[in-house]
Design a protein around this motif. Structure first.
Motif, PDB file in Angstrom:
ATOM      1  N   LEU A 166      28.472  32.993  35.579  1.00  0.00           N
ATOM      2  CA  LEU A 166      29.236  32.845  34.482  1.00  0.00           C
ATOM      3  C   LEU A 166      29.198  34.308  33.519  1.00  0.00           C
ATOM      4  CD1 LEU A 166      28.760  29.194  32.840  1.00  0.00           C
ATOM      5  CD2 LEU A 166      30.900  30.542  33.634  1.00  0.00           C
ATOM      6  N   ALA A 167      28.332  34.564  33.385  1.00  0.00           N
ATOM      7  CA  ALA A 167      28.007  36.031  32.159  1.00  0.00           C
ATOM      8  C   ALA A 167      28.679  37.194  33.173  1.00  0.00           C
ATOM      9  CB  ALA A 167      26.841  36.335  32.301  1.00  0.00           C
ATOM     10  N   PHE A 168      28.655  37.312  34.177  1.00  0.00           N
ATOM     11  CA  PHE A 168      29.078  38.475  34.937  1.00  0.00           C
ATOM     12  C   PHE A 168      30.652  38.269  35.264  1.00  0.00           C
ATOM     13  CE2 PHE A 168      24.771  39.504  36.338  1.00  0.00           C
ATOM     14  CZ  PHE A 168      24.870  40.807  35.732  1.00  0.00           C
ATOM     15  N   ASP A 169      31.031  36.982  35.457  1.00  0.00           N
ATOM     16  CA  ASP A 169      32.627  36.687  35.318  1.00  0.00           C
ATOM     17  C   ASP A 169      33.053  37.111  34.105  1.00  0.00           C
ATOM     18  OD1 ASP A 169      32.775  36.151  38.285  1.00  0.00           O
ATOM     19  OD2 ASP A 169      32.374  33.960  37.756  1.00  0.00           O
ATOM     20  N   PHE A 170      32.447  36.626  33.063  1.00  0.00           N
ATOM     21  CA  PHE A 170      33.200  36.823  31.711  1.00  0.00           C
ATOM     22  C   PHE A 170      33.306  38.296  31.548  1.00  0.00           C
ATOM     23  CE2 PHE A 170      32.957  32.673  30.529  1.00  0.00           C
ATOM     24  CZ  PHE A 170      33.659  32.650  29.299  1.00  0.00           C
ATOM     25  N   ASP A 171      32.381  39.318  32.008  1.00  0.00           N
ATOM     26  CA  ASP A 171      32.150  40.693  31.878  1.00  0.00           C
ATOM     27  C   ASP A 171      33.267  41.177  32.744  1.00  0.00           C
ATOM     28  OD1 ASP A 171      30.243  42.752  30.538  1.00  0.00           O
ATOM     29  OD2 ASP A 171      31.278  43.726  32.509  1.00  0.00           O
ATOM     30  N   ARG A 172      33.351  40.792  33.971  1.00  0.00           N
ATOM     31  CA  ARG A 172      34.369  41.239  34.848  1.00  0.00           C
ATOM     32  C   ARG A 172      35.925  41.177  34.571  1.00  0.00           C
ATOM     33  NH1 ARG A 172      30.630  40.323  39.161  1.00  0.00           N
ATOM     34  NH2 ARG A 172      31.291  38.038  39.062  1.00  0.00           N
ATOM     35  N   LEU A 173      36.118  39.821  33.821  1.00  0.00           N
ATOM     36  CA  LEU A 173      37.389  39.823  33.292  1.00  0.00           C
ATOM     37  C   LEU A 173      37.593  40.349  31.829  1.00  0.00           C
ATOM     38  CD1 LEU A 173      37.522  35.981  34.321  1.00  0.00           C
ATOM     39  CD2 LEU A 173      38.986  37.980  35.500  1.00  0.00           C
ATOM     40  N   GLY A 174      36.739  41.163  31.249  1.00  0.00           N
ATOM     41  CA  GLY A 174      36.960  41.707  30.213  1.00  0.00           C
ATOM     42  C   GLY A 174      36.902  40.754  28.819  1.00  0.00           C
ATOM     43  N   ARG A 175      36.298  39.718  29.251  1.00  0.00           N
ATOM     44  CA  ARG A 175      36.249  38.494  28.286  1.00  0.00           C
ATOM     45  C   ARG A 175      34.970  38.878  27.228  1.00  0.00           C
ATOM     46  NH1 ARG A 175      37.054  32.583  30.728  1.00  0.00           N
ATOM     47  NH2 ARG A 175      37.116  32.175  28.486  1.00  0.00           N
ATOM     48  N   ALA A 176      34.176  39.474  27.576  1.00  0.00           N
ATOM     49  CA  ALA A 176      32.654  39.671  26.980  1.00  0.00           C
ATOM     50  C   ALA A 176      32.116  40.702  27.589  1.00  0.00           C
ATOM     51  CB  ALA A 176      31.878  38.116  26.604  1.00  0.00           C
ATOM     52  N   GLU A 177      31.294  41.510  26.641  1.00  0.00           N
ATOM     53  CA  GLU A 177      30.373  42.625  27.036  1.00  0.00           C
ATOM     54  C   GLU A 177      29.134  41.937  27.216  1.00  0.00           C
ATOM     55  OE1 GLU A 177      29.569  47.213  25.808  1.00  0.00           O
ATOM     56  OE2 GLU A 177      30.304  45.674  24.410  1.00  0.00           O
ATOM     57  N   VAL A 178      28.612  42.241  28.677  1.00  0.00           N
ATOM     58  CA  VAL A 178      27.383  41.197  28.736  1.00  0.00           C
ATOM     59  C   VAL A 178      26.396  42.174  29.442  1.00  0.00           C
ATOM     60  CG1 VAL A 178      26.669  39.821  30.626  1.00  0.00           C
ATOM     61  CG2 VAL A 178      28.780  39.276  29.713  1.00  0.00           C
ATOM     62  N   ARG A 179      25.097  41.515  28.966  1.00  0.00           N
ATOM     63  CA  ARG A 179      23.721  42.395  29.468  1.00  0.00           C
ATOM     64  C   ARG A 179      23.054  41.005  29.880  1.00  0.00           C
ATOM     65  NH1 ARG A 179      26.704  45.881  28.997  1.00  0.00           N
ATOM     66  NH2 ARG A 179      26.781  47.782  27.945  1.00  0.00           N
ATOM     67  N   VAL A 180      22.191  41.188  31.062  1.00  0.00           N
ATOM     68  CA  VAL A 180      21.426  40.352  32.045  1.00  0.00           C
ATOM     69  C   VAL A 180      20.164  40.694  32.045  1.00  0.00           C
ATOM     70  CG1 VAL A 180      21.304  38.775  33.762  1.00  0.00           C
ATOM     71  CG2 VAL A 180      23.620  39.127  32.783  1.00  0.00           C
ATOM     72  N   ALA A 239      20.943  47.002  23.522  1.00  0.00           N
ATOM     73  CA  ALA A 239      21.438  48.445  22.908  1.00  0.00           C
ATOM     74  C   ALA A 239      22.362  49.273  23.564  1.00  0.00           C
ATOM     75  CB  ALA A 239      20.517  48.884  21.880  1.00  0.00           C
ATOM     76  N   HIS A 240      21.941  48.869  25.077  1.00  0.00           N
ATOM     77  CA  HIS A 240      22.581  49.941  25.904  1.00  0.00           C
ATOM     78  C   HIS A 240      24.194  50.104  26.149  1.00  0.00           C
ATOM     79  CE1 HIS A 240      22.993  52.522  29.376  1.00  0.00           C
ATOM     80  NE2 HIS A 240      23.585  51.509  30.160  1.00  0.00           N
ATOM     81  N   ASP A 241      24.630  51.229  25.604  1.00  0.00           N
ATOM     82  CA  ASP A 241      26.265  51.385  25.892  1.00  0.00           C
ATOM     83  C   ASP A 241      26.445  51.939  27.190  1.00  0.00           C
ATOM     84  OD1 ASP A 241      26.646  50.443  23.282  1.00  0.00           O
ATOM     85  OD2 ASP A 241      26.066  52.481  22.332  1.00  0.00           O
ATOM     86  N   GLY A 242      27.584  51.685  27.501  1.00  0.00           N
ATOM     87  CA  GLY A 242      28.145  52.373  28.766  1.00  0.00           C
ATOM     88  C   GLY A 242      28.630  51.258  29.821  1.00  0.00           C
ATOM     89  N   PRO A 243      28.804  51.512  31.077  1.00  0.00           N
ATOM     90  CA  PRO A 243      29.094  50.516  31.992  1.00  0.00           C
ATOM     91  C   PRO A 243      28.344  49.578  32.287  1.00  0.00           C
ATOM     92  CG  PRO A 243      29.379  53.072  32.911  1.00  0.00           C
ATOM     93  CD  PRO A 243      28.780  53.157  31.617  1.00  0.00           C
ATOM     94  N   GLN A 244      28.680  48.453  32.684  1.00  0.00           N
ATOM     95  CA  GLN A 244      28.113  47.250  33.176  1.00  0.00           C
ATOM     96  C   GLN A 244      26.728  47.807  33.931  1.00  0.00           C
ATOM     97  OE1 GLN A 244      25.837  44.190  33.322  1.00  0.00           O
ATOM     98  NE2 GLN A 244      27.827  43.889  32.564  1.00  0.00           N
ATOM     99  N   PRO A 245      25.516  47.351  33.503  1.00  0.00           N
ATOM    100  CA  PRO A 245      24.490  47.987  34.302  1.00  0.00           C
ATOM    101  C   PRO A 245      23.829  47.170  35.091  1.00  0.00           C
ATOM    102  CG  PRO A 245      23.506  47.301  32.010  1.00  0.00           C
ATOM    103  CD  PRO A 245      25.096  47.225  31.988  1.00  0.00           C
ATOM    104  N   GLY A 246      24.500  45.767  35.364  1.00  0.00           N
ATOM    105  CA  GLY A 246      23.904  44.742  36.260  1.00  0.00           C
ATOM    106  C   GLY A 246      22.599  44.131  35.829  1.00  0.00           C
ATOM    107  N   PRO A 247      22.123  43.134  36.363  1.00  0.00           N
ATOM    108  CA  PRO A 247      20.831  42.393  35.905  1.00  0.00           C
ATOM    109  C   PRO A 247      19.831  43.716  35.760  1.00  0.00           C
ATOM    110  CG  PRO A 247      21.282  42.027  38.184  1.00  0.00           C
ATOM    111  CD  PRO A 247      22.318  42.541  37.951  1.00  0.00           C
TER     112      PRO A 247
END
Length: 345
Positions: A166-180, A239-247
């Motif tokens: 769910l979290a990564f789907d939200f991130d992929r769709l631009g619905r939320a900025e996610v960290r896991v 706090a990490h900024d930048g592209p999605q880092p994955g889990p």
């Protein structure tokens, strides 16, 4: 997300009355954040946050995340949403497996939608349990795991895997900025003495002089991370900024057997408790060790607290619990049938 200068960091901390969550609340408040803890107190404890109630930047909302979020939260205007809401030890999450699964799925969805609506960065605390009983060692984030979807641990293991989806789907769709973050075995003050984790079991039994219950032959391994180190890693990831880092694995890669842990605790507590072996629980992982190369490269993070120093800081906490709450501690020390060797965090 770096909060702009002059703007207050405002945090929703779901599961914030728990072991890890309450330690996280302390750190966030220390650095000036406003913190709202959301917890149904199923496994969290009010005593973990009682010392924060008089803090001007702290608030507590009693609520179950599987239910629609209350108005007090929906109007919160948060900059960050941390999802730590789920029972993390086998006897706790197996006691109500339906609720465990729904916490991971419905609860995560509710919090993701809140983050989406408010433009807040979202962090999911996942777990090393997504790797199951691993066939790859140590466990890297790319490893897809060896998880039973029908066993007694599946409500938690598969629940967390679904939460990650769910979290990564939200991130992929631009619905939320996610960290896991994938948390490996963690210990320290504010652990529930009755939660079935190997560290709390062994310490409580050693302090009480009761037989120490070892599930299996003690050769199975774990890698134990002190809670302060874990909290630091989670805060850096959020706090990490930048592209999605994955889990990102956060844990201590120092691997030792359960028998080694028992020997250390016996020495540090000066206990003469004897060891009693019990059958290994179903689907219990036999080896567990994080590869933290990603965390080192991405966050500049690695654990600092040695097991020796961490145990020295943790044992007095359980000793105080023993003096204050003897009935609970007697059950924990007895290693009752609800206890299990391993816990996710």
């Amino acid at each position: 997300m770096t909060v702009p200068k002059g703007m207050t960091e405002r945090v929703l901390l779901a599961g914030g009355a728990g072991f890890i969550g309450s330690n996280m609340a302390d750190r966030l408040l220390e650095r000036g954040a406003e913190v709202v803890v959301l917890d149904n107190l199923q496994t969290g404890r009010e005593e973990n946050i009682d010392h924060l109630r008089s803090h001007g930047n702290f608030d507590f909302v009693a609520h179950d995340v599987i239910e629609p979020l209350p108005a007090a939260v929906l109007k919160g205007r948060f900059t960050h949403v941390y999802n730590l809401a789920c029972a993390a030890s086998p006897p706790a999450y197996q006691a109500d497996p339906e609720h465990t699964m729904l916490t991971n799925v419905l609860g995560t969805r509710n919090l993701l939608r809140l983050a989406e609506a408010q433009g807040a960065r979202f962090l999911l605390t996942s777990t090393s349990e997504v790797y199951g009983d691993p066939e790859a060692h140590p466990q890297r984030e790319e490893y897809r795991g060896n998880v039973s979807c029908t066993g007694p641990r599946a409500c938690y293991d598969e629940g967390k895997r679904a939460a990650e989806t769910l979290a990564f789907d939200f991130d992929r769709l631009g619905r939320a900025e996610v960290r896991v973050v994938r948390i490996f075995n963690t210990y320290g003050p504010r652990m529930d003495p009755d939660d079935g984790r190997v560290v709390s079991n062994v310490i409580c039994q050693a302090l009480s002089g009761a037989p120490i219950t070892v599930y299996g032959d003690g050769s199975q391994t774990r890698s134990f991370c002190y809670v302060d180190d874990l909290v630091e890693g989670i805060l850096r990831l959020m706090a990490h900024d930048g592209p999605q880092p994955g889990p990102v694995n956060i844990g201590n890669p120092h691997e030792l057997t359960v028998s080694d842990l028992v020997e250390r605790v016996l020495r540090l507590t000066d206990s003469d408790s004897r060891i009693v072996e019990q059958p290994l629980p179903e689907d219990d992982p036999r080896r567990r060790k994080p590869d933290i190369g990603h965390a080192k490269a991405l966050l500049g993070w690695s654990p600092k607290v040695s097991l020796e120093d961490g145990l020295k800081a943790t044992i007095p906490y359980f000793a105080a619990q023993l003096r204050r709450d003897e009935p609970v501690m007697r059950f924990a020390a007895a290693g009752g049938e609800r206890t299990s060797l391993a816990a996710a965090e």
